[in-house]
Design a protein around this motif. Structure first.
Motif, PDB file in Angstrom:
ATOM      1  N   PHE A 855       0.836  -1.209   0.000  1.00  0.00           N
ATOM      2  CA  PHE A 855       0.000   0.000   0.000  1.00  0.00           C
ATOM      3  C   PHE A 855       0.868   1.256   0.000  1.00  0.00           C
ATOM      4  N   ASP A 856       0.281   2.357  -0.445  1.00  0.00           N
ATOM      5  CA  ASP A 856       1.017   3.624  -0.445  1.00  0.00           C
ATOM      6  C   ASP A 856       0.243   4.742   0.251  1.00  0.00           C
ATOM      7  N   VAL A 857      -0.679   4.364   1.115  1.00  0.00           N
ATOM      8  CA  VAL A 857      -1.353   5.297   2.019  1.00  0.00           C
ATOM      9  C   VAL A 857      -0.779   5.036   3.411  1.00  0.00           C
ATOM     10  N   LEU A 858      -0.132   6.030   3.983  1.00  0.00           N
ATOM     11  CA  LEU A 858       0.653   5.826   5.206  1.00  0.00           C
ATOM     12  C   LEU A 858      -0.005   6.475   6.414  1.00  0.00           C
ATOM     13  N   ALA A 859       0.135   5.806   7.557  1.00  0.00           N
ATOM     14  CA  ALA A 859      -0.445   6.302   8.810  1.00  0.00           C
ATOM     15  C   ALA A 859       0.671   6.648   9.792  1.00  0.00           C
ATOM     16  N   ALA A 860       0.482   7.754  10.493  1.00  0.00           N
ATOM     17  CA  ALA A 860       1.406   8.132  11.557  1.00  0.00           C
ATOM     18  C   ALA A 860       1.118   7.279  12.790  1.00  0.00           C
ATOM     19  N   PRO A 861       2.004   7.234  13.756  1.00  0.00           N
ATOM     20  CA  PRO A 861       1.713   6.487  14.997  1.00  0.00           C
ATOM     21  C   PRO A 861       0.401   6.950  15.637  1.00  0.00           C
ATOM     22  N   TYR A 862      -0.314   6.006  16.223  1.00  0.00           N
ATOM     23  CA  TYR A 862      -1.566   6.337  16.889  1.00  0.00           C
ATOM     24  C   TYR A 862      -1.268   7.095  18.185  1.00  0.00           C
ATOM     25  N   VAL A 863      -2.171   7.985  18.515  1.00  0.00           N
ATOM     26  CA  VAL A 863      -2.070   8.737  19.763  1.00  0.00           C
ATOM     27  C   VAL A 863      -3.300   8.438  20.604  1.00  0.00           C
ATOM     28  N   LEU A 864      -3.077   7.943  21.819  1.00  0.00           N
ATOM     29  CA  LEU A 864      -4.162   7.666  22.765  1.00  0.00           C
ATOM     30  C   LEU A 864      -4.242   8.803  23.767  1.00  0.00           C
ATOM     31  N   ARG A 865      -5.475   9.289  23.996  1.00  0.00           N
ATOM     32  CA  ARG A 865      -5.682  10.366  24.960  1.00  0.00           C
ATOM     33  C   ARG A 865      -6.870  10.021  25.845  1.00  0.00           C
ATOM     34  N   VAL A 866      -6.807  10.532  27.068  1.00  0.00           N
ATOM     35  CA  VAL A 866      -7.888  10.326  28.029  1.00  0.00           C
ATOM     36  C   VAL A 866      -8.489  11.681  28.353  1.00  0.00           C
ATOM     37  N   GLY A 867      -9.801  11.718  28.467  1.00  0.00           N
ATOM     38  CA  GLY A 867     -10.464  12.975  28.796  1.00  0.00           C
ATOM     39  C   GLY A 867     -11.720  12.734  29.601  1.00  0.00           C
ATOM     40  N   HIS A 868     -12.398  13.858  29.918  1.00  0.00           N
ATOM     41  CA  HIS A 868     -13.667  13.766  30.648  1.00  0.00           C
ATOM     42  C   HIS A 868     -14.569  14.909  30.181  1.00  0.00           C
ATOM     43  N   ILE A 869     -15.832  14.830  30.565  1.00  0.00           N
ATOM     44  CA  ILE A 869     -16.809  15.817  30.098  1.00  0.00           C
ATOM     45  C   ILE A 869     -17.085  16.816  31.213  1.00  0.00           C
ATOM     46  N   TRP A 876      -9.609  17.237  27.409  1.00  0.00           N
ATOM     47  CA  TRP A 876      -8.585  16.220  27.256  1.00  0.00           C
ATOM     48  C   TRP A 876      -7.417  16.466  28.202  1.00  0.00           C
ATOM     49  N   ASP A 877      -6.933  15.386  28.802  1.00  0.00           N
ATOM     50  CA  ASP A 877      -5.749  15.485  29.653  1.00  0.00           C
ATOM     51  C   ASP A 877      -4.522  15.785  28.797  1.00  0.00           C
ATOM     52  N   THR A 878      -3.514  16.309  29.407  1.00  0.00           N
ATOM     53  CA  THR A 878      -2.301  16.646  28.662  1.00  0.00           C
ATOM     54  C   THR A 878      -1.483  15.413  28.308  1.00  0.00           C
ATOM     55  N   ARG A 879      -1.702  14.334  29.049  1.00  0.00           N
ATOM     56  CA  ARG A 879      -0.924  13.128  28.802  1.00  0.00           C
ATOM     57  C   ARG A 879      -1.367  12.449  27.504  1.00  0.00           C
ATOM     58  N   GLN A 880      -0.396  12.010  26.680  1.00  0.00           N
ATOM     59  CA  GLN A 880      -0.651  11.292  25.445  1.00  0.00           C
ATOM     60  C   GLN A 880       0.219  10.037  25.401  1.00  0.00           C
ATOM     61  N   VAL A 881      -0.344   8.979  24.856  1.00  0.00           N
ATOM     62  CA  VAL A 881       0.397   7.734  24.693  1.00  0.00           C
ATOM     63  C   VAL A 881       0.492   7.430  23.198  1.00  0.00           C
ATOM     64  N   VAL A 882       1.699   7.270  22.703  1.00  0.00           N
ATOM     65  CA  VAL A 882       1.928   6.978  21.286  1.00  0.00           C
ATOM     66  C   VAL A 882       2.065   5.471  21.109  1.00  0.00           C
ATOM     67  N   VAL A 883       1.338   4.931  20.100  1.00  0.00           N
ATOM     68  CA  VAL A 883       1.312   3.485  19.872  1.00  0.00           C
ATOM     69  C   VAL A 883       1.675   3.197  18.416  1.00  0.00           C
ATOM     70  N   GLU A 884       2.615   2.288  18.221  1.00  0.00           N
ATOM     71  CA  GLU A 884       2.977   1.805  16.890  1.00  0.00           C
ATOM     72  C   GLU A 884       2.265   0.467  16.657  1.00  0.00           C
ATOM     73  N   THR A 897      -1.770  -4.493  24.034  1.00  0.00           N
ATOM     74  CA  THR A 897      -2.262  -3.987  25.321  1.00  0.00           C
ATOM     75  C   THR A 897      -1.538  -2.700  25.689  1.00  0.00           C
ATOM     76  N   VAL A 898      -2.334  -1.678  25.958  1.00  0.00           N
ATOM     77  CA  VAL A 898      -1.792  -0.389  26.387  1.00  0.00           C
ATOM     78  C   VAL A 898      -2.647   0.092  27.560  1.00  0.00           C
ATOM     79  N   ASP A 899      -2.110   0.061  28.768  1.00  0.00           N
ATOM     80  CA  ASP A 899      -2.841   0.527  29.945  1.00  0.00           C
ATOM     81  C   ASP A 899      -2.690   2.044  30.074  1.00  0.00           C
ATOM     82  N   LEU A 900      -3.794   2.698  30.386  1.00  0.00           N
ATOM     83  CA  LEU A 900      -3.790   4.157  30.516  1.00  0.00           C
ATOM     84  C   LEU A 900      -3.909   4.597  31.968  1.00  0.00           C
ATOM     85  N   VAL A 901      -3.776   3.650  32.916  1.00  0.00           N
ATOM     86  CA  VAL A 901      -3.796   4.000  34.346  1.00  0.00           C
ATOM     87  C   VAL A 901      -2.594   3.373  35.007  1.00  0.00           C
TER      88      VAL A 901
END
Length: 901
Positions: A855-869, A876-884, A897-901
């Motif tokens: 394929f020639d459509v490329l994706a950047a690393p995923y970014v996981l964020r936690v927030g509340h209403i 959104w919290d300032t903390r970010q988790v980058v996932v490959e 598996t990526v734990d956010l706590v």
């Protein structure tokens, strides 16, 4: 003798020039469209399957594909073009030119040149039988004018015989016309020689030779016609109808009809013998055999019935009544004892003259409407009716069998056009003959009436004897006598008079100018075929997706079983043959209406109209779908370019009201509902599988567009892997003064940057600088759409882990396509202690491994964020988790598996 030779030479040279003109229109004008810098653009859709058959045949000449697994997955299909003559004849030409080894001796471009030229040559050759029909029925003048008109006539006959439209239609028309030519000559010769059964039984070779020879030749071309097109029994209907009409006419006039048996029976016996081998191979069906068998018995039965009625001294008018009764009784017997054959016959008739609603979804099967008439025939369509009236008058006067055949032929073909527009390609032959006849009759009428006047003026100086001669030759029925007796001076000047020249000029304008002008316009557009977007995307698929394990060039047994590596491509059926030939991949749906599906069966229509991803996945799994190819027309429900969305809802029998047009007095309301945006095809092609929201809105006053609020969920198992370079921007056209919606249009551009700039302006609305009363606007969720997109159906990588209870978790990645377009793919979850996402994109690019996509459509690393209403707003919290995510994790559905706590 010298004069005859001179006239023949002039006619021959004229026909050669007309052939060259016809070829020029069909080849020279569209040449650069067909042979462009990228690929050879064969026309339409079916020609692409024909060249697949021809190419495959060349690899195994003279053997041809019978079963083809490269379409209609997962069953494959028996060759939909069961009649072999077109493909075999074209393959033979290439094989012969290539001295038995074309792929070694000829280049690819030379082979494709022959493929592209073939229909144009067949179409141009049609002028010769048309000329001889006109000459045989009337005279050389009518023949030449008929040939000139068919050489330039626009419409379906021209389109289907243009350079690159490598389909069997041009061959159909040519062979059916030649078959009718020799039948006309046979009938004319039989009439002139007065042949009867006594002639046949007495061995009168002199009177029988020409009619029988002509009849056999007609049968040969009728048989060739049967081997060129599955719908050939249409001409059996024409000929059987003619046989009935002619027998009735002869019986009521107390004329013998022996000649009809002698002439017609060989016409049907010869093609039955020709198609017999094809029947054993299964190319043709029972309707072909039974139609010819029935036709063989029709003339003898009708003749015998006529003789019995005469012998019994029954009044003549009982003859047509008995024929009608026998016909009805025959259908009743078929219905009771042969219901399958009865259904086949009645279905075939209804298919021609009154196709079903489903069949009408096919463009070429739609009836010819008044909107088509000018584009396909211009003035000649209406002039043909005048000619028909004239011919009816001629029949009433002379009762010539060949003219009755012409009348029946024209009438049935005209009715067939109003059943299915495709038959206008045949009716073009009739129109050319009719208008050629009419034109020459008018010319003769003007020319020889003037000649009579000239002769009359000379009577005083030529004495009593000459006056009596002139008086004797007056009247319409004595035109030939006038021609033979007028002076040499009149002979030389009759066509140079002002009234004759004016008549010629008027005919050139009314009969020839408008068709020629329309033909030149049509030829400049070419015969259709895929845009470069389609070719580039499918050629990319051919080189960058896993091989199916099915040999594209093989011959396959009837019980062929797909290997485990085989998979299919989901697209709309219009594009099936392109996928087969260009991509060398196996489509689910094809141009023979296989794989479309319906309300109770899975298929392309059900997949693309599915309301949620799980429904679409069920269809994809049933067909081993690996890739989905979408195109802009598939989402163009506003018909700004071409609406195929409506066709999909029709085949799926979707009545959920995805869009409606409500027209009342003084008010027009076009409503786009949430269901349209939730359709699988819309989520794929318009939104790239992203989540999209719109609060709704409306536009206009008396003409109103309403877009209902909608929200689409992101797709988890479909990822964009390639898109073409042309971008479309859909937008509305508004009247500034009335604020009414006038139409929908689409911008077509080849540069994403320019398209996005325009889309930005359209979202805010702007006045057209060229038309100050017109404004252009597009909804805020509309972005430039690539014309063709290729998606891959994947298991998807599962990302899961622990998260704060009551929190909101978002995962997002930036996608960059092969055209440099960027968009964000994201998902949101509201976990209760744990979260889970399934994502379709890997972040490390393609890997070189069998079974994987380059394929020639490329994706950047995923970014996981936690927030509340807070107060209905996500913080959104300032903390970010980058996932490959690796390609193996996406393809094999692995869990990360990526734990956010």
């Amino acid at each position: 003798m010298k004069r005859i030779e001179k006239v023949s030479l002039i006619c021959g040279l004229t026909l050669v020039l007309l052939f060259c003109l016809s070829l020029y229109i069909r080849v020279a004008i569209p040449y650069n469209i067909v042979f462009n810098d990228t690929f050879v653009r064969f026309g339409g859709y079916d020609p692409w399957y024909n060249i697949r058959l021809v190419e495959n045949t060349l690899h195994h000449f003279p053997h041809r594909i019978y079963f083809d697994p490269f379409t209609a997955y997962p069953q494959g299909t028996y060759n939909p073009f069961g009649t072999p003559l077109f493909d075999l004849s074209l393959a033979f030409i290439v094989w012969a030119v290539g001295l038995g080894n074309p792929f070694a001796i000829l280049t690819r471009s030379m082979i494709e040149e022959i493929w592209a030229w073939y229909p144009a040559v067949l179409g141009a050759l049609t002028i010769f039988p048309v000329y001889f029909i006109g000459k045989g029925l009337y005279n050389r003048g009518a023949g030449l004018l008929s040939a000139a008109l068919i050489a330039i006539l626009p419409g379906q006959f021209l389109i289907r015989s243009l350079l690159g439209f490598t389909d069997h239609h041009a061959m159909e028309t040519l062979f059916s016309t030649i078959a009718m030519l020799f039948l006309i000559l046979a009938l004319k010769s039989a009439r002139e020689n007065g042949i009867t059964f006594q002639s046949f039984l007495g061995g009168d070779r002199g009177s029988l030779k020409k009619p029988i020879v002509y009849s056999i030749i007609s049968g040969v071309f009728l048989g060739s016609y049967f081997l060129a097109w599955l719908g050939a029994p249409l001409f059996i209907l024409i000929l059987c109808t003619y046989a009935v009409v002619q027998h009735v006419a002869d019986h009521l006039r107390e004329k013998d009809s022996d000649y009809l048996c002698i002439v017609c029976v060989p016409v049907f016996i010869v093609p039955l013998a020709m198609i017999a081998p094809a029947l054993s191979f299964g190319f043709l069906s029972e309707i072909h055999k039974w139609s010819l068998l029935l036709a063989i018995f029709v003339p003898p039965v009708l003749t015998a019935l006529s003789l019995l009625i005469r012998k019994a001294k029954i009044k003549p008018y009982w003859y047509p009544i008995l024929i009608l009764a026998i016909t009805v009784a025959s259908f009743v017997v078929l219905f009771v004892f042969k219901p399958a054959l009865y259904s086949t016959i009645t279905w075939s008739l209804l298919l021609i003259f009154s196709p079903s609603k489903q069949y009408l979804a096919i463009v070429e099967a739609q009836p010819m409407g008044w909107a088509n008439i000018w584009a396909w025939f211009t003035t000649t369509f209406f002039l043909a009716f005048v000619a028909l009236v004239w011919i009816v008058y001629n029949i009433w006067r002379k009762w010539r069998a060949e003219e009755i055949l012409l009348l029946v032929w024209c009438a049935i073909m005209l009715f067939a056009c109003f059943g299915q527009g495709r038959f206008s390609a045949y009716y073009a032959i009739n129109v050319a003959i009719l208008c050629g006849f009419l034109s020459w009759e008018i010319i003769e009428l003007v020319t020889f009436r003037g000649a009579e006047k000239s002769v009359s003026d000379m009577k005083e100086s030529k004495g009593q004897l000459e006056e009596k001669r002139v008086d004797a030759i007056k009247g319409k029925r004595r035109r030939k006598t006038i021609k033979t007796q007028k002076s040499n001076e009149i002979k030389n000047k009759k066509f140079l008079r002002a009234d004759v020249i004016l008549t010629f000029t008027v005919i050139l304008i009314v009969v020839f100018f408008f068709p020629l002008n329309e033909s030149l316009t049509t030829a400049k557009l070419g015969s259709g075929g895929p845009r470069e977007d389609w070719y580039e995307s499918l050629f990319w698929m051919r080189g960058n997706t896993p091989d199916t394990g099915v040999d594209f060039y093989a011959l396959y047994p009837r019980d062929y079983a797909y290997p485990d590596s085989a998979y299919s491509v989901m697209s709309w059926w219009d594009y099936g043959n392109w996928i087969t030939y260009i991509a060398h991949r196996i489509p689910v749906a094809n141009n023979f209406q296989q794989g479309i599906g319906g309300p109770n069966s899975p298929g392309a229509a059900i997949f693309f109209i599915a309301k949620n991803e799980s429904e679409a996945n069920e269809v994809a799994d049933a067909f081993d779908v690996r890739y989905v190819v979408s195109a802009f027309p598939m989402v163009d429900t506003m018909a700004s370019y071409q609406d195929l969305y409506g066709s999909m809802t029709f085949w799926a029998n979707d009545t959920t009201g995805r869009y409606t047009l409500d027209q009342t007095e003084g008010r027009s309301l076009f409503e786009l509902r949430e269901e349209y945006y939730k359709s699988m095809v819309t989520k794929l092609h318009m939104f790239d599988g992203r989540e999209t929201r719109f609060k709704g809105g409306y536009l206009g006053k008396s003409s109103i567009l309403v877009i209902r609020p909608f929200q689409t969920k992101p797709l988890q198992h479909y990822r964009l892997v390639h898109e073409s370079s042309t971008y479309m921007v859909l937008h509305a056209i508004l009247n500034v003064k009335t604020d009414d919606l006038q139409a929908w249009e689409c911008y077509v551009g080849s540069n994403y940057t320019a398209a996005e700039r325009l889309a930005y302006e359209l979202r805010h609305g702007f006045t057209d600088p060229e038309y100050l009363d017109t404004a252009r606007w597009t909804p805020p969720f509309v972005s430039p759409m690539s014309f063709v997109k290729v998606f891959e159906y994947v298991k998807g990588a599962k990302i899961e882990g622990r998260a704060p209870s009551g929190a909101i978790v978002k995962i997002a990645t930036n996608i960059t396509t092969n055209q440099g377009r960027e968009f964000m793919y994201s998902q949101i979850a509201m976990p209760n202690g744990t979260y889970e996402f399934v994502v379709p994109y890997s972040t490390e690019g393609p890997i070189e491994r069998d079974g994987y996509t380059n394929f020639d459509v490329l994706a950047a690393p995923y970014v996981l964020r936690v927030g509340h209403i807070e107060t209905e707003t996500i913080i959104w919290d300032t903390r970010q988790v980058v996932v490959e995510i690796t390609e193996e994790e996406v393809m094999e559905g692995k869990t990360v598996t990526v734990d956010l706590v």
